[in-house]
Write a protein that holds these residues in place. Structure first.
Motif, PDB file in Angstrom:
ATOM      1  N   TRP A 191       0.828  -1.194   0.000  1.00  0.00           N
ATOM      2  CA  TRP A 191       0.000   0.000   0.000  1.00  0.00           C
ATOM      3  C   TRP A 191       0.872   1.258   0.000  1.00  0.00           C
ATOM      4  N   SER A 202      -3.920   0.826  -2.812  1.00  0.00           N
ATOM      5  CA  SER A 202      -3.317  -0.494  -2.953  1.00  0.00           C
ATOM      6  C   SER A 202      -2.519  -0.562  -4.248  1.00  0.00           C
ATOM      7  N   SER A 230       0.834  -5.214   4.347  1.00  0.00           N
ATOM      8  CA  SER A 230      -0.091  -5.797   5.319  1.00  0.00           C
ATOM      9  C   SER A 230      -0.255  -7.288   5.101  1.00  0.00           C
ATOM     10  N   HIS A 240      -7.860  -2.571   3.712  1.00  0.00           N
ATOM     11  CA  HIS A 240      -6.699  -2.909   4.548  1.00  0.00           C
ATOM     12  C   HIS A 240      -7.172  -3.684   5.777  1.00  0.00           C
TER      13      HIS A 240
END
Length: 253
Positions: A191, A202, A230, A240
């Motif tokens: 990200w 993203s 992530s 997210h």
């Protein structure tokens, strides 16, 4: 049966019209037809690979390959247009047949136009450059705009990595190198975040520990200065997860 001179085959591959004798030979000789076809594929590949794109200067190793392929460590022709064998005096014991052979060879060399040699060289250049281009040997230069050290977040002790923001041909991309022990389930997502994490974009899924991600042209990199990776679950949620493995702020190198 004698075959076509390679330089003649090269000229035919580039569109030169064959003589009547060469055409008859091609009709009867599968090997020579295959050689002309091979040169033709190299010419087409070379012309197609650079269509509509700016010409790039090949690296030195390309020219080294060309010189090696064409044996150009010494000049192809001396000042008189003859090779050493023709300019050397005949030995005292040389037979009339040997002198006749040299004379015949001299006539063949003098009749061969220099453009045959140059045409062969041109086809070799096209083939080598096309091959290097297709294998990724000739690539646009990447300028590093900024970089970030990626530090592990709570719950990911020992994780780290690096991110580079590069510009290639006017387009930006982020290059990721992640060092972290991650579970086998789920996946990692890259990200770009604003400094206060109020907005995010993203860039895509990280497969393995390294990856390169194109930055959409609409993204304002003066705002989106933070790189985040992530850990995501396969749950169909594009947002997210809130479980960041590493994070770092981009800054000029």
């Amino acid at each position: 049966m004698s075959h076509l001179d390679p330089e003649v085959a090269a000229l035919l591959a580039m569109g030169e019209q064959p003589s009547d004798a060469d055409r008859r030979h091609l009709d009867a000789c599968a090997d020579c037809r295959a050689e002309v076809d091979s040169f033709g594929r190299a010419v087409l590949a070379g012309r197609a690979s650079g269509a509509g794109e700016p010409l790039l200067t090949p690296p030195d190793r390309v020219w080294e390959s060309i010189r090696s392929e064409l044996s150009l460590s010494t000049p192809m022709l001396d000042d008189g247009g003859q090779d050493d064998a023709d300019s050397a005096p005949a030995s005292v014991g040389a037979s009339r047949g040997s002198r006749s052979h040299l004379a015949s060879r001299r006539r063949r060399v003098s009749r061969r136009p220099v453009f045959f040699v140059l045409a062969g060289a041109a086809v070799a250049v096209v083939a080598i450059v096309a091959g290097v281009w297709a294998s990724g040997g000739i690539v646009p230069k990447a300028d590093v705009i900024s970089e970030a050290r990626l530090d592990g977040l709570p719950g990911w002790s020992g994780a780290g990595g690096e991110a580079l923001l590069e510009r290639v041909d006017g387009h930006d991309r982020v290059v990721i190198d992640l060092a972290a022990s991650v579970p086998d389930d789920g996946y990692r997502e890259v990200w770009l975040l604003t400094a206060d994490a109020s907005d995010l974009v993203s860039l895509g899924t990280l497969d393995g520990s390294t990856g390169t991600f194109d930055v959409p042209d609409a993204v304002d990199l003066s705002r989106f200065t933070v790189v985040d990776i992530s850990q995501e679950d396969v749950d169909g949620d594009p947002g997210h997860s809130g479980d960041s493995i590493v994070r770092g702020t981009l800054s000029p190198p």
